[in-house]
Scaffold this active site. Structure first.
Site: not given
Ligand code: BES
Ligand code: MN
Ligand code: MN
Length: 456
Positions: A89, A154-155, A401, A429
């Site tokens: 996603d 995940e997002e 995260s 993002h």
């Molecule tokens: N891949 C990212 C997290 C990430 C970004 C890890 C950069 C290491 C370096 C993941 O897809 C993400 O964006 N996670 C969200 C999680 C949330 C929606 C629970 C985030 O961190 O905002």
């Molecule tokens: Mn990611």
């Molecule tokens: Mn992400």
């Protein structure tokens, strides 16, 4: 043997890239209901790819939200079992007018591929699948036992996969997890991520009058929920970036002196970061902490949007009945989602101005995690990365995260190897998200070598 799998990957690179582009064309935006079918489509395409390359027991696992993709190959007798994780996603693509090429029309420019999800996480999931394909095609077998588990939420917090993992299904019996959803610290610098922040994502709703009111007739007497909301938000942090929620910092486990020393020796230029990545006239944050500490090892609060009231063109003189803010907090090791949310909710209810009601809702949450590095999988990873990139691996944390990584440890007892190939300026993002094509290629080679090292 390694050379043949890598030779296969090199030979097939143009097709690999075409197949990545096909995946990127599917707008699998998990948070938007109108893209529900696109999410399932992305899952089906990945499942078909996995079956096609020779993975077995390929299937979609239904959840209350978007489906999981599962596949395995378990014929490496006596070898470890790896759980390969990624997500199909993506985040919404807006603001659309800032994209130089459309978000779901993958476009190559100056050595990168631009599209929503290019690096987060379809490009990296694709690298994992292509590494498996190369090994299976060149050797007819895999050097380790492999289970693949991909999610489509995940997002949006990963609720479906969290439930599945918490039920400890036999399909997830493994020795460690391989997560490709993180970044390299700098171009060409092989990196393993060993810590992630957790988060709680909330909505704060403030209600004043029973219904919208004429702001001339009632202004001055009726409570304005936007003003009240602004007052609450203004009391979450002080001017020095210190969070004002009582007790919020109490349980934090600070990084060790050794880890802090290692961070200080990373190639980091704060001014370059400010200009090239952040693009603001000044960085902000807690006094006494470096930028890396602020983003990796300190909690924070952010506001993402304030929907409600009148936002059309022109003017409307109204006192809206309600206002909402989307507010999230990043958590660091030691903190828990349950306690942090309780402290926040209690504080917000206490400081709410007279005349309004507030409701604090939890949208999703994930615990922070720290990965132990004294295991053979991390060591195998550093050997593999050194072969491909010609450099010693750096260990970093990330401020982002990935909620399921903590659950892999908690419920399944699995350490994770977070081997990712994003770059700091990839624009996750954001508009014009990209994945460096060289990183796609060397990422595949790194994953091939890593699985071979684990199986040695
Ligand atoms: N891949 C990212 C997290 C990430 C970004 C890890 C950069 C290491 C370096 C993941 O897809 C993400 O964006 N996670 C969200 C999680 C949330 C929606 C629970 C985030 O961190 O905002
Ligand atoms: Mn990611
Ligand atoms: Mn992400």
């Amino acid at each position: 043997m390694s050379l043949s799998a890598i030779a296969y990957a090199r030979q097939n690179h143009p097709r690999f890239l075409d197949e990545l582009k096909a995946l990127l064309r599917i707008p699998s935006v998990s948070t938007l209901p109108e893209h529900k079918d696109d999410c399932r489509h992305a899952a089906e395409v990945l499942a078909a790819d996995l079956a096609h390359i020779g993975m077995e027991n390929v299937r979609l696992i239904e959840t209350e939200g978007h489906p999981l993709v599962y596949a395995d190959w378990l014929h490496a007798v006596g070898k470890p079992t790896v759980l390969v994780y990624g997500h199909y996603d993506v985040q919404p693509p807006d603001p659309l007018d800032e994209w130089l090429s459309p978000p779901f029309e993958p476009t190559e420019r100056n050595g990168n591929i631009y599209a929503r999800g290019a690096v987060d996480d379809k490009g990296q999931v694709c690298a994992q699948v292509k590494a498996l394909e190369s090994l299976l095609a060149a050797d007819g077998s895999l050097p380790v036992n492999v289970r693949v588990l991909l999610e489509g939420e995940e997002e949006v917090g990963g609720e479906g996969i969290a439930r599945f993992v918490a039920s400890k299904p036999p399909e997830l019996a493994a020795d460690f997890a391989l997560v490709s959803d993180t970044e390299m610290f700098a171009p060409g610098l092989p990196t393993l991520c060993v810590g992630l922040r957790g988060m709680i994502y909330t909505e704060l709703e403030v209600r004043g009058a029973r219904t919208d009111l004429h702001s001339g007739m009632y202004g001055g007497a009726a409570p304005n929920p936007f003003i009240a909301l602004a007052q609450i938000l203004a009391h979450l942090k002080d001017e020095d970036g210190h969070i004002l929620i009582p007790g919020f910092y109490d349980d934090i486990i600070p990084p060790s002196p050794e880890e802090l020393a290692a961070w200080r020796s990373l190639p980091f230029d704060e001014e370059q970061y400010r200009i090239a990545e952040v693009g603001a006239k000044q960085l902000v944050g807690e006094a006494g902490f470096s930028v890396l500490e602020r983003t990796w090892a300190r909690p924070t609060v952010d506001v993402h949007g304030i929907p409600g009231g009148f936002t059309g063109a022109g003017a409307k003189t109204v006192i809206p009945a309600k206002a909402v803010a989307k507010v999230s907090m990043r958590l660091v090791p030691g903190m828990t989602t349950a306690k942090s949310f309780a402290l926040y909710k209690e504080y917000v209810e206490r400081i709410a101005p007279a005349g309004v009601d507030v409701e604090v809702r939890l949208i999703h949450s994930g615990d922070p995690c720290l990965i132990p590095v004294d295991n053979p999988y991390i060591q195998a990873a550093t050997r593999a990365l050194c072969e491909v990139w010609g450099k010693e691996t750096v260990f970093i944390r990330s401020g982002g995260s990935i909620p399921i990584v903590g659950d892999f440890a908690r419920h399944l007892g699995l350490p994770s190897v977070m081997m990712g190939f994003g770059l700091p300026d990839d624009g996750l993002h954001a508009p014009n998200e990209k994945f460096n094509l060289r990183n796609f290629e060397l990422g595949i080679e790194s994953l091939i070598r890593f699985l071979e090292e684990v199986g040695r």
